[in-house]
Design a protein around this motif. Structure first.
Motif, short mmCIF file in Angstrom:
data_model
loop_
_atom_site.label_atom_id
_atom_site.label_comp_id
_atom_site.label_asym_id
_atom_site.label_seq_id
_atom_site.Cartn_x
_atom_site.Cartn_y
_atom_site.Cartn_z
N TYR A 1 -83.73 96.06 35.44
CA TYR A 1 -83.28 94.87 34.71
C TYR A 1 -84.02 93.65 35.24
CZ TYR A 1 -80.41 94.10 38.88
OH TYR A 1 -79.98 93.90 40.17
N ARG A 2 -83.94 92.59 34.48
CA ARG A 2 -84.44 91.29 34.95
C ARG A 2 -83.30 90.29 34.83
NH1 ARG A 2 -85.49 87.40 31.38
NH2 ARG A 2 -85.51 87.99 29.19
N GLN A 3 -83.21 89.43 35.82
CA GLN A 3 -82.16 88.42 35.81
C GLN A 3 -82.50 87.35 34.79
OE1 GLN A 3 -81.61 86.93 39.78
NE2 GLN A 3 -80.88 88.88 40.54
N VAL A 4 -81.50 86.94 34.03
CA VAL A 4 -81.68 85.90 33.01
C VAL A 4 -81.10 84.58 33.50
CG1 VAL A 4 -81.10 85.19 30.65
CG2 VAL A 4 -81.67 87.59 31.14
N ALA A 5 -79.84 84.60 33.93
CA ALA A 5 -79.18 83.36 34.34
C ALA A 5 -77.86 83.67 35.04
CB ALA A 5 -78.91 82.48 33.13
N VAL A 6 -77.43 82.74 35.87
CA VAL A 6 -76.07 82.79 36.41
C VAL A 6 -75.19 82.20 35.31
CG1 VAL A 6 -74.50 81.92 38.18
CG2 VAL A 6 -76.84 82.58 38.79
N LEU A 7 -74.15 82.94 34.95
CA LEU A 7 -73.33 82.56 33.81
C LEU A 7 -71.88 82.33 34.20
CD1 LEU A 7 -74.56 85.33 31.33
CD2 LEU A 7 -75.37 82.97 31.46
N ALA A 8 -71.23 81.48 33.46
CA ALA A 8 -69.78 81.29 33.57
C ALA A 8 -69.25 81.09 32.16
CB ALA A 8 -69.43 80.09 34.44
N GLY A 9 -68.14 81.73 31.86
CA GLY A 9 -67.52 81.53 30.56
C GLY A 9 -66.78 80.21 30.54
N GLU A 10 -66.07 80.00 29.48
CA GLU A 10 -65.23 78.80 29.36
C GLU A 10 -63.88 79.08 30.05
OE1 GLU A 10 -65.95 75.82 27.88
OE2 GLU A 10 -67.99 76.58 27.60
N PRO A 11 -63.25 78.06 30.64
CA PRO A 11 -61.90 78.27 31.17
C PRO A 11 -60.98 78.77 30.06
CG PRO A 11 -62.78 76.17 31.91
CD PRO A 11 -63.74 76.70 30.88
#
Length: 110
Positions: free
Chosen positions: A40-50
């Motif tokens: 795999y390749r890393q795309v981004a550090v992600l966080a959803g919405e609260p």
């Protein structure tokens, strides 16, 4: 009449785009493991919405992954805190969005 038709066309376009995003989000794999057995390749550090529930927070993370073109979110975690009151907790899911690589060497690239 023309502007009403244009508004209807835009609404239909937005609805189909939202449906497509929902379908892509449903296919985003989420794992608490920080790595995968496939390249795999890393795309981004992600966080959803609260969100008001853990399930909604996971769905939001999948949707965020889909928005970024991710196949999976690895190293996923969930945190919570007291929202406006102790009786209304907030949940937030987060992780590293990745795309599966076409390489066949079996080594993670992330």
């Amino acid at each position: 009449m023309f502007s009403r038709k244009r508004a209807t066309d835009q609404t239909i376009g937005q609805s189909s785009a939202a449906d497509e995003l929902a379908q892509r989000a449903a296919s985003v794999f989420v794992s608490t493991l920080p790595t995968a057995q496939r390249p795999y390749r890393q795309v981004a550090v992600l966080a959803g919405e609260p969100a008001q529930s853990a399930e909604q927070a996971w769905q939001s993370l999948r949707r965020r992954g889909a928005e970024h073109g991710c196949d999976a979110v690895l190293g996923a975690g969930l945190t919570s805190w007291a929202g406006d009151s102790v009786f209304m907790p907030q949940f937030l899911a987060f992780g590293t969005g990745v795309s599966w690589s076409p390489e066949e060497d079996g080594e993670p690239t992330g």
